[in-house]
Design an enzyme around this catalytic site. Sequence first.
Site, mmCIF file in Angstrom:
data_model
loop_
_atom_site.group_PDB
_atom_site.id
_atom_site.type_symbol
_atom_site.label_atom_id
_atom_site.label_comp_id
_atom_site.label_asym_id
_atom_site.label_seq_id
_atom_site.Cartn_x
_atom_site.Cartn_y
_atom_site.Cartn_z
ATOM 1 N N ILE A 81 0.795 -1.241 0.091
ATOM 2 C CA ILE A 81 -0.219 -0.112 0.021
ATOM 3 C C ILE A 81 0.848 1.385 -0.046
ATOM 4 C CG2 ILE A 81 -0.248 0.315 2.382
ATOM 5 C CD1 ILE A 81 -3.328 0.627 1.965
ATOM 6 N N ASP A 126 1.451 -0.240 9.302
ATOM 7 C CA ASP A 126 1.746 1.061 10.207
ATOM 8 C C ASP A 126 3.260 1.022 9.966
ATOM 9 O OD1 ASP A 126 0.874 2.156 13.477
ATOM 10 O OD2 ASP A 126 1.177 3.155 11.671
ATOM 11 N N THR A 147 -6.204 -7.674 10.376
ATOM 12 C CA THR A 147 -6.104 -8.954 10.295
ATOM 13 C C THR A 147 -4.608 -9.466 10.260
ATOM 14 O OG1 THR A 147 -5.824 -8.679 7.759
ATOM 15 C CG2 THR A 147 -7.840 -9.006 8.460
ATOM 16 N N GLY A 148 -3.918 -8.627 10.762
ATOM 17 C CA GLY A 148 -2.324 -8.795 11.009
ATOM 18 C C GLY A 148 -2.133 -9.159 12.582
HETATM 19 N N1 APR Z 1 0.844 -3.028 2.255
HETATM 20 C C1 APR Z 1 -0.470 -3.687 2.354
HETATM 21 N N2 APR Z 1 -0.847 -4.408 3.498
HETATM 22 C C2 APR Z 1 0.054 -4.609 4.419
HETATM 23 C C3 APR Z 1 1.231 -4.122 4.312
HETATM 24 C C4 APR Z 1 1.684 -3.216 3.403
HETATM 25 N N3 APR Z 1 2.861 -2.728 3.115
HETATM 26 N N4 APR Z 1 2.127 -4.667 5.451
HETATM 27 C C5 APR Z 1 1.183 -5.519 6.155
HETATM 28 N N5 APR Z 1 0.071 -5.405 5.373
HETATM 29 C C6 APR Z 1 -1.090 -6.240 5.750
HETATM 30 C C7 APR Z 1 -1.015 -7.371 6.745
HETATM 31 O O1 APR Z 1 -0.485 -8.531 5.823
HETATM 32 C C8 APR Z 1 -2.402 -7.586 7.312
HETATM 33 O O2 APR Z 1 -3.235 -8.318 6.058
HETATM 34 O O3 APR Z 1 -2.031 -5.311 6.534
HETATM 35 C C9 APR Z 1 -2.872 -6.236 7.232
HETATM 36 C C10 APR Z 1 -3.017 -5.613 8.593
HETATM 37 O O4 APR Z 1 -2.148 -5.961 9.537
HETATM 38 P P1 APR Z 1 -1.198 -5.161 10.574
HETATM 39 O O5 APR Z 1 -0.265 -4.176 9.839
HETATM 40 O O6 APR Z 1 -0.480 -6.045 11.485
HETATM 41 O O7 APR Z 1 -2.563 -4.364 11.217
HETATM 42 P P2 APR Z 1 -3.328 -4.819 12.294
HETATM 43 O O8 APR Z 1 -3.831 -6.301 12.324
HETATM 44 O O9 APR Z 1 -4.709 -3.804 12.156
HETATM 45 O O10 APR Z 1 -2.768 -4.414 13.714
HETATM 46 C C11 APR Z 1 -2.604 -3.157 13.970
HETATM 47 O O11 APR Z 1 -0.163 -3.541 14.429
HETATM 48 O O12 APR Z 1 1.585 -2.592 13.241
HETATM 49 C C12 APR Z 1 0.894 -2.636 14.378
HETATM 50 O O13 APR Z 1 0.872 -0.106 15.051
HETATM 51 C C13 APR Z 1 0.097 -1.036 14.567
HETATM 52 O O14 APR Z 1 -0.754 -1.469 17.009
HETATM 53 C C14 APR Z 1 -1.259 -1.691 15.460
HETATM 54 C C15 APR Z 1 -1.463 -3.189 14.967
#
Ligand code: APR
Length: 195
Positions: free
Chosen positions: A23, A46, A134-135
């Site tokens: 993204i 993030d 979902t992460g």
């Molecule tokens: N581009 C698109 N999608 C991504 C990218 C990227 N560069 N990096 C990771 N993802 C995807 C992951 O594979 C997952 O499917 O984004 C989705 C959300 O995952 P996370 O980034 O872990 O977000 P979330 O599950 O909402 O957790 C948020 O994690 O990073 C920390 O500060 C953040 O505390 C917060 C938590």
Amino acid sequence: MYNALMKKFLIKNCALLLKQGDITKEKVDAIVNAANSMLAGGGGVDGAIHEAGGPMIEEECRKIREMQGGCPAGEAVITPGGKLLAKYVIHTVGPVWQGGNAGEEELLRSSYRNSLLLAVKSGLYFVSLPSISTGSYGYPVDQAARVALTEVTGFLNKVRPYKLRQVSFVLFSEDILNIYRTVLEDIVVRSNFQP
Ligand code: APR
């Protein structure tokens, strides 16, 4: 109209796209960040956004923290995109998965809805979304995809035409893209055959 090859779906002049990618590479008006309630940066999307966008994003998040203490789950705030190709970043905080009986679905709906509302209020037309929660936050992808796609398609059906031109889900892996595609096709089929 749903074009399975292009993974593109038109809703009232707005194209809804599903794509695999990073993204931070999106050249759009705004990318949505899956942030935490302190807007403190982190890992996952993030971390990637803060890394690619540079220190300005953290500085803007710090100002918001000072002003309003952070961002509650389900809400969204906007900052400039810094060094990103995207002009803005809309930071939203999804729910942490706790088994599904702690209001997670409504918070996830709010995250998508408030992110798109903020984009419309900011006069933006091209927005890219990640698969929120979902992460690290552990929301099962198939359930999150259905919530995300029903909320976003419902929003696009209600918002005045031409308020948004393109909304893309940018999914980090082919597996997640395939889950979103299967769910979207199911939603389209069900909506087309509603009596
Ligand atoms: N581009 C698109 N999608 C991504 C990218 C990227 N560069 N990096 C990771 N993802 C995807 C992951 O594979 C997952 O499917 O984004 C989705 C959300 O995952 P996370 O980034 O872990 O977000 P979330 O599950 O909402 O957790 C948020 O994690 O990073 C920390 O500060 C953040 O505390 C917060 C938590």
